[in-house]
Motif scaffolding. Structure first.
Motif, short mmCIF file in Angstrom:
data_model
loop_
_atom_site.label_atom_id
_atom_site.label_comp_id
_atom_site.label_asym_id
_atom_site.label_seq_id
_atom_site.Cartn_x
_atom_site.Cartn_y
_atom_site.Cartn_z
N GLY A 27 26.31 -23.69 -16.03
CA GLY A 27 28.04 -23.17 -16.46
C GLY A 27 28.49 -24.79 -16.34
N THR A 34 26.50 -18.54 -15.81
CA THR A 34 25.56 -17.15 -15.87
C THR A 34 25.65 -16.58 -15.14
OG1 THR A 34 25.69 -18.46 -18.19
CG2 THR A 34 23.77 -16.74 -18.20
N GLN A 50 28.90 -14.24 -17.92
CA GLN A 50 29.50 -15.15 -17.60
C GLN A 50 30.01 -14.73 -16.58
OE1 GLN A 50 27.64 -17.39 -19.43
NE2 GLN A 50 27.56 -15.66 -21.35
N PRO A 78 27.77 -21.47 -20.25
CA PRO A 78 29.67 -21.47 -20.43
C PRO A 78 30.44 -22.85 -20.55
CG PRO A 78 29.40 -20.32 -18.42
CD PRO A 78 28.06 -20.46 -18.74
N ALA A 106 29.70 -20.38 -25.71
CA ALA A 106 28.63 -20.20 -24.59
C ALA A 106 27.52 -19.89 -26.02
CB ALA A 106 28.73 -19.10 -23.67
#
Ligand code: FRU
Length: 487
Positions: free
Chosen positions: A99, A113, A131, A167, A180
């Motif tokens: 992330g 995530t 997420q 993300p 994402a």
């Protein structure tokens, strides 16, 4: 703080100090202890550069993912910080996957995530990737009570419920945005865009681009940013096929270059470009510095070809952070300019005619920045042997007529059969080829023609192998400068 995070912090604190500085790279980031893969949360916070990473502190293989953490003022010298996240909640119990991070009103927002694996009643394994957000002060983070905040059921119909991850968050005009990676109904990659006015209330906006089974399957680790008048969607596709010298089989990285309509939240791709042509590069992420530079860092390793000596207690490195810019329609990369401050004791030789194997006084080393201009048209092949001793060497071979540069680590000291060569296009311009080669204890990064193409590869050759020699099959001329890098 959860017991799990406390345990990880204690372990890394006690164990990482046992690793001697001499057994780490000199100017590349390596993890404190255990396993590291992707860079995460590469961003600015309170005037410093932060780097988080996929992390399993307890062994040198991938396992239950945590987030490790470090910060730097210059992208070269990193200070380890305590591990930031552990998989300690029901919704992320299988792992805190990749992330990103953003600074907002004095806080550091981490978006990652959360992976959950469960065995429902019918006995089939059920994986969910969603997420999640954690908010903190640069050291300690609190996961939001209503995590996960973006779930796979928000995606268009037919999208995978299992593959939905990595993300990348940013803030623009008072709104948060996030991209994402996911799979569409055709089973191949797509990148979804979401937006939010409040951190815990997100809406699906659009699919920015999709593979349509052309550029691999799952698209991992997306990043989305403006660069010199274009918009870049950077992706790491899995299960891709090679196309000539572009890409290679397996896990790749690509820049999708195009334009972005901010009103309609639509991306239009114009072309695709490989990010790196080496043997070890994956999952890059970028950030913008306060002075406006777009800096990218990548995991200097690959899933298809992972390696490190059995005796080593850490197993991951990051590339040198690189400044991105567009020249003649191509995205180019240069090592961050901060590296220049660490260049010491230059040795220069000019207009040297190279025929048979030639060593030059002072041109050697295992922590160096080597600049070389290769001139002339009276040779076919030019070779640079580096990190060499009596037995081992790595080789850069330039085929002038075909305009192809190859890196070969067949003789770099590996005991196992791993992929050993890759080639890329490298055009001489008016009979000159410009190379900048960063050699660290365990890696070689080759920048061609001021960053037009880059090749990143690991080597684990014994560290006292440090000789360099040049050879050509005709008459080649070189200007060469070597800087030692001392950190
Ligand atoms: C990429 C990746 C990501 C995932 C992470 C897990 O290398 O597979 O998609 O979040 O690694 O460690």
């Amino acid at each position: 703080m959860s017991e799990m995070l406390e345990k990880a912090r204690k372990y890394e604190r006690e164990e990482s100090v046992k690793i001697e500085k001499e057994n780490r790279p000199v100017f590349h980031f390596s993890n404190p202890i255990g396993w590291m893969n992707d860079p995460n949360g590469f961003s600015e916070y309170k005037g410093e550069h932060h780097l988080f990473f996929q992390y399993y502190p307890y062994a040198t293989h991938w396992d239950s993912m945590h987030w490790g953490h470090a910060k730097s003022e210059d992208f070269i010298r990193w200070e380890y910080l305590p591990a930031a996240l552990a998989p300690d909640c029901d919704y992320d119990c299988f792992g805190v996957f990749s992330g990103s991070a953003v600074e907002d009103r004095g806080q550091q927002i981490l978006v990652y995530t959360g992976v959950k694996e469960s065995l429902p009643e019918n006995g089939e394994k059920c994986i969910r990737q969603n997420q999640c957000i954690a908010v903190g002060d640069g050291i300690n983070y609190k996961k939001l009570d209503n995590n996960p905040i973006v779930t796979a059921d928000m995606l268009p119909e037919g999208s995978s419920m299992e593959d939905f991850r990595d993300p990348k968050i940013w803030k623009e005009d008072g709104r948060y945005y996030m991209v994402a990676g996911s799979r569409s109904s055709d089973g191949s990659g797509q990148i979804a865009l979401f937006y939010a006015d409040e951190l815990d209330s997100w809406k699906y906006a659009n699919i920015l681009d999709r593979s349509e089974n052309k550029y691999g399957k799952m698209w991992e680790c997306p990043d989305f940013y403006p660069l010199d008048g274009k918009q870049i969607l950077m992706i790491s596709p899995q299960e891709m096929y090679a196309e000539g010298l572009e890409f290679h089989n397996g896990n790749n990285t690509a820049f999708l270059i195009g334009t972005y309509d901010k009103e309609k939240l639509q991306f239009s791709r114009e072309k695709i470009q490989s990010v790196d042509y080496g043997l070890d590069f994956y999952a890059p992420q970028s950030m913008q510095t306060e002075d406006g530079r777009r800096i990218m860092i990548g995991w200097m390793q690959s899933w298809d070809n992972p390696m490190y000596p059995d005796t080593q207690r850490w197993s991951g490195m990051m590339t040198i952070p690189r400044e991105l810019f567009i020249r003649d329609g191509r995205i180019c990369q240069r090592p961050v300019r901060e590296l220049d401050k660490f260049r010491q004791k230059p040795v220069t030789h000019k207009d040297i005619c190279v025929q048979k194997e030639t060593e030059l006084e002072g041109i050697e080393g295992r922590s160096i920045d080597l600049e070389l201009i290769l001139k002339g048209n009276e040779y076919g092949k030019f070779k640079i042997k580096l990190v060499a001793d009596e037995r081992f060497y790595s080789e850069i071979i330039y085929d002038r007529e075909d305009g192809i540069l190859t890196f070969d680590r067949t003789h770099s000291g590996f005991k196992r059969d791993t992929i050993s060569t890759r080639s890329m296009q490298a055009e001489s311009i008016y009979d000159e080829l410009q190379l900048r080669i960063l050699v660290d204890r365990y890696s070689v990064e080759i920048f061609v023609n001021d960053g037009e193409r880059v090749m990143t590869s690991l080597i684990y050759t014994p560290v006292n192998a440090s000789k360099i020699s040049f050879a050509s099959d005709g008459r080649a001329y070189i200007d060469v400068t070597k800087y030692g890098i001392e950190v």
